[in-house]
Write a protein that holds these residues in place. Structure first.
Motif, PDB file in Angstrom:
ATOM      1  N   THR A   1       0.845  -1.189   0.000  1.00  0.00           N
ATOM      2  CA  THR A   1       0.000   0.000   0.000  1.00  0.00           C
ATOM      3  C   THR A   1       0.878   1.235   0.000  1.00  0.00           C
ATOM      4  OG1 THR A   1      -0.182  -0.010   2.411  1.00  0.00           O
ATOM      5  CG2 THR A   1      -1.925  -1.122   1.177  1.00  0.00           C
ATOM      6  N   PHE A   2       0.400   2.240  -0.709  1.00  0.00           N
ATOM      7  CA  PHE A   2       1.127   3.503  -0.872  1.00  0.00           C
ATOM      8  C   PHE A   2       0.210   4.628  -0.406  1.00  0.00           C
ATOM      9  CE2 PHE A   2       2.505   7.159  -3.428  1.00  0.00           C
ATOM     10  CZ  PHE A   2       3.864   7.136  -3.190  1.00  0.00           C
ATOM     11  N   MET A   3       0.668   5.423   0.534  1.00  0.00           N
ATOM     12  CA  MET A   3      -0.096   6.561   1.042  1.00  0.00           C
ATOM     13  C   MET A   3       0.452   7.821   0.378  1.00  0.00           C
ATOM     14  SD  MET A   3      -2.512   7.662   3.029  1.00  0.00           S
ATOM     15  CE  MET A   3      -2.824   6.435   4.274  1.00  0.00           C
ATOM     16  N   THR A   4      -0.415   8.502  -0.355  1.00  0.00           N
ATOM     17  CA  THR A   4       0.020   9.722  -1.042  1.00  0.00           C
ATOM     18  C   THR A   4       0.087  10.877  -0.050  1.00  0.00           C
ATOM     19  OG1 THR A   4      -2.205  10.415  -1.642  1.00  0.00           O
ATOM     20  CG2 THR A   4      -1.064   8.948  -3.183  1.00  0.00           C
ATOM     21  N   ASP A   5       0.739  11.952  -0.460  1.00  0.00           N
ATOM     22  CA  ASP A   5       0.835  13.141   0.382  1.00  0.00           C
ATOM     23  C   ASP A   5      -0.538  13.741   0.653  1.00  0.00           C
ATOM     24  OD1 ASP A   5       3.558  12.848   0.584  1.00  0.00           O
ATOM     25  OD2 ASP A   5       4.030  14.318  -0.965  1.00  0.00           O
ATOM     26  N   SER A   6      -1.502  13.492  -0.225  1.00  0.00           N
ATOM     27  CA  SER A   6      -2.862  14.006  -0.025  1.00  0.00           C
ATOM     28  C   SER A   6      -3.724  13.016   0.772  1.00  0.00           C
ATOM     29  CB  SER A   6      -3.509  14.314  -1.375  1.00  0.00           C
ATOM     30  OG  SER A   6      -3.612  13.138  -2.141  1.00  0.00           O
ATOM     31  N   LYS A   7      -3.075  12.044   1.413  1.00  0.00           N
ATOM     32  CA  LYS A   7      -3.727  11.051   2.286  1.00  0.00           C
ATOM     33  C   LYS A   7      -4.666  10.095   1.554  1.00  0.00           C
ATOM     34  CE  LYS A   7      -1.698  12.788   5.844  1.00  0.00           C
ATOM     35  NZ  LYS A   7      -0.338  12.399   5.961  1.00  0.00           N
ATOM     36  N   ALA A   8      -4.405   9.832   0.311  1.00  0.00           N
ATOM     37  CA  ALA A   8      -5.150   8.814  -0.440  1.00  0.00           C
ATOM     38  C   ALA A   8      -4.322   7.529  -0.428  1.00  0.00           C
ATOM     39  CB  ALA A   8      -5.391   9.273  -1.866  1.00  0.00           C
ATOM     40  N   ARG A   9      -4.965   6.400  -0.171  1.00  0.00           N
ATOM     41  CA  ARG A   9      -4.265   5.114  -0.123  1.00  0.00           C
ATOM     42  C   ARG A   9      -4.458   4.385  -1.443  1.00  0.00           C
ATOM     43  NH1 ARG A   9      -6.183   3.182   4.526  1.00  0.00           N
ATOM     44  NH2 ARG A   9      -4.395   3.955   5.659  1.00  0.00           N
ATOM     45  N   GLU A  10      -3.353   3.939  -2.026  1.00  0.00           N
ATOM     46  CA  GLU A  10      -3.368   3.172  -3.276  1.00  0.00           C
ATOM     47  C   GLU A  10      -2.739   1.813  -2.988  1.00  0.00           C
ATOM     48  OE1 GLU A  10      -4.083   4.240  -6.559  1.00  0.00           O
ATOM     49  OE2 GLU A  10      -4.556   6.320  -6.108  1.00  0.00           O
ATOM     50  N   THR A  11      -3.215   0.794  -3.669  1.00  0.00           N
ATOM     51  CA  THR A  11      -2.665  -0.550  -3.516  1.00  0.00           C
ATOM     52  C   THR A  11      -2.140  -1.024  -4.861  1.00  0.00           C
ATOM     53  OG1 THR A  11      -4.280  -1.030  -1.786  1.00  0.00           O
ATOM     54  CG2 THR A  11      -3.170  -2.912  -2.791  1.00  0.00           C
ATOM     55  N   PHE A  12      -0.925  -1.566  -4.854  1.00  0.00           N
ATOM     56  CA  PHE A  12      -0.294  -2.069  -6.068  1.00  0.00           C
ATOM     57  C   PHE A  12       0.287  -3.449  -5.803  1.00  0.00           C
ATOM     58  CE2 PHE A  12       0.314   2.567  -6.011  1.00  0.00           C
ATOM     59  CZ  PHE A  12      -0.411   2.910  -7.144  1.00  0.00           C
ATOM     60  N   SER A  13       0.358  -4.253  -6.849  1.00  0.00           N
ATOM     61  CA  SER A  13       0.983  -5.567  -6.710  1.00  0.00           C
ATOM     62  C   SER A  13       2.449  -5.467  -7.133  1.00  0.00           C
ATOM     63  CB  SER A  13       0.251  -6.609  -7.561  1.00  0.00           C
ATOM     64  OG  SER A  13       0.509  -6.399  -8.923  1.00  0.00           O
ATOM     65  N   TYR A  14       3.237  -6.413  -6.680  1.00  0.00           N
ATOM     66  CA  TYR A  14       4.644  -6.453  -7.074  1.00  0.00           C
ATOM     67  C   TYR A  14       4.750  -6.754  -8.566  1.00  0.00           C
ATOM     68  CZ  TYR A  14       5.117  -6.740  -2.051  1.00  0.00           C
ATOM     69  OH  TYR A  14       5.015  -6.487  -0.714  1.00  0.00           O
ATOM     70  N   PHE A  15       3.774  -7.465  -9.090  1.00  0.00           N
ATOM     71  CA  PHE A  15       3.762  -7.776 -10.518  1.00  0.00           C
ATOM     72  C   PHE A  15       3.580  -6.506 -11.349  1.00  0.00           C
ATOM     73  CE2 PHE A  15       2.068  -9.668 -14.449  1.00  0.00           C
ATOM     74  CZ  PHE A  15       3.055 -10.617 -14.670  1.00  0.00           C
ATOM     75  N   ASP A  16       2.828  -5.519 -10.827  1.00  0.00           N
ATOM     76  CA  ASP A  16       2.688  -4.227 -11.507  1.00  0.00           C
ATOM     77  C   ASP A  16       4.057  -3.569 -11.688  1.00  0.00           C
ATOM     78  OD1 ASP A  16      -0.090  -4.493 -11.555  1.00  0.00           O
ATOM     79  OD2 ASP A  16      -0.374  -3.282  -9.740  1.00  0.00           O
ATOM     80  N   VAL A  17       4.907  -3.688 -10.686  1.00  0.00           N
ATOM     81  CA  VAL A  17       6.258  -3.124 -10.766  1.00  0.00           C
ATOM     82  C   VAL A  17       7.083  -3.919 -11.773  1.00  0.00           C
ATOM     83  CG1 VAL A  17       8.350  -2.576  -9.461  1.00  0.00           C
ATOM     84  CG2 VAL A  17       6.098  -2.287  -8.393  1.00  0.00           C
ATOM     85  N   LEU A  18       6.978  -5.247 -11.724  1.00  0.00           N
ATOM     86  CA  LEU A  18       7.715  -6.103 -12.648  1.00  0.00           C
ATOM     87  C   LEU A  18       7.360  -5.797 -14.101  1.00  0.00           C
ATOM     88  CD1 LEU A  18       9.637  -8.565 -13.044  1.00  0.00           C
ATOM     89  CD2 LEU A  18       7.595  -9.996 -12.936  1.00  0.00           C
ATOM     90  N   CYS A  19       6.076  -5.567 -14.370  1.00  0.00           N
ATOM     91  CA  CYS A  19       5.608  -5.305 -15.735  1.00  0.00           C
ATOM     92  C   CYS A  19       5.854  -3.865 -16.181  1.00  0.00           C
ATOM     93  CB  CYS A  19       4.114  -5.599 -15.852  1.00  0.00           C
ATOM     94  SG  CYS A  19       3.739  -7.340 -15.679  1.00  0.00           S
ATOM     95  N   GLY A  20       6.206  -2.987 -15.259  1.00  0.00           N
ATOM     96  CA  GLY A  20       6.456  -1.598 -15.620  1.00  0.00           C
ATOM     97  C   GLY A  20       5.228  -0.711 -15.548  1.00  0.00           C
ATOM     98  N   LEU A  21       4.115  -1.217 -15.023  1.00  0.00           N
ATOM     99  CA  LEU A  21       2.934  -0.386 -14.858  1.00  0.00           C
ATOM    100  C   LEU A  21       3.110   0.609 -13.715  1.00  0.00           C
ATOM    101  CD1 LEU A  21       0.155  -3.080 -15.323  1.00  0.00           C
ATOM    102  CD2 LEU A  21       0.979  -1.432 -16.994  1.00  0.00           C
ATOM    103  N   VAL A  22       3.918   0.247 -12.754  1.00  0.00           N
ATOM    104  CA  VAL A  22       4.261   1.129 -11.631  1.00  0.00           C
ATOM    105  C   VAL A  22       5.785   1.260 -11.624  1.00  0.00           C
ATOM    106  CG1 VAL A  22       4.245   1.392  -9.119  1.00  0.00           C
ATOM    107  CG2 VAL A  22       2.273   0.416 -10.282  1.00  0.00           C
ATOM    108  N   VAL A  23       6.250   2.514 -11.621  1.00  0.00           N
ATOM    109  CA  VAL A  23       7.694   2.773 -11.630  1.00  0.00           C
ATOM    110  C   VAL A  23       8.038   3.557 -10.371  1.00  0.00           C
ATOM    111  CG1 VAL A  23       9.595   3.870 -12.857  1.00  0.00           C
ATOM    112  CG2 VAL A  23       7.746   2.794 -14.145  1.00  0.00           C
ATOM    113  N   LEU A  24       8.978   3.025  -9.591  1.00  0.00           N
ATOM    114  CA  LEU A  24       9.472   3.718  -8.392  1.00  0.00           C
ATOM    115  C   LEU A  24      10.551   4.682  -8.821  1.00  0.00           C
ATOM    116  CD1 LEU A  24       9.884   0.500  -6.267  1.00  0.00           C
ATOM    117  CD2 LEU A  24       8.004   2.117  -6.098  1.00  0.00           C
ATOM    118  N   GLU A  25      10.418   5.922  -8.397  1.00  0.00           N
ATOM    119  CA  GLU A  25      11.401   6.944  -8.808  1.00  0.00           C
ATOM    120  C   GLU A  25      12.163   7.459  -7.609  1.00  0.00           C
ATOM    121  OE1 GLU A  25       8.974   9.791 -10.813  1.00  0.00           O
ATOM    122  OE2 GLU A  25       8.685   8.481 -12.519  1.00  0.00           O
TER     123      GLU A  25
END
Length: 74
Positions: A50-74
């Protein structure tokens, strides 16, 4: 198949090391829509994180999303 398991384990470890730190994410939402999010990794679970944004919105991502490039950590 074994390479994907190793890659997923590396991604999980990388995300675990970033937990609590302020980071930026780029999320590909499809149809040429890319969201830029700022915040921190809140919790880590076996299949998702889970990822908490600075605006206090919670998002959930799978590790597979990162593997596929849909989510990129910067």
């Amino acid at each position: 198949m074994r390479a994907n398991v190793n890659a997923l384990n590396e991604i999980k470890e990388r995300i675990a090391n970033l937990k609590g730190n302020s980071i930026n994410l780029s999320v590909n939402r499809g149809r040429k829509k890319i969201d830029k999010l700022q915040g921190f990794i809140e919790n880590i679970y076996p299949s998702v994180f889970t990822f908490m944004t600075d605006s206090k919105a919670r998002e959930t991502f799978s590790y597979f999303d990162v593997l596929c490039g849909l989510v990129v950590l910067e």
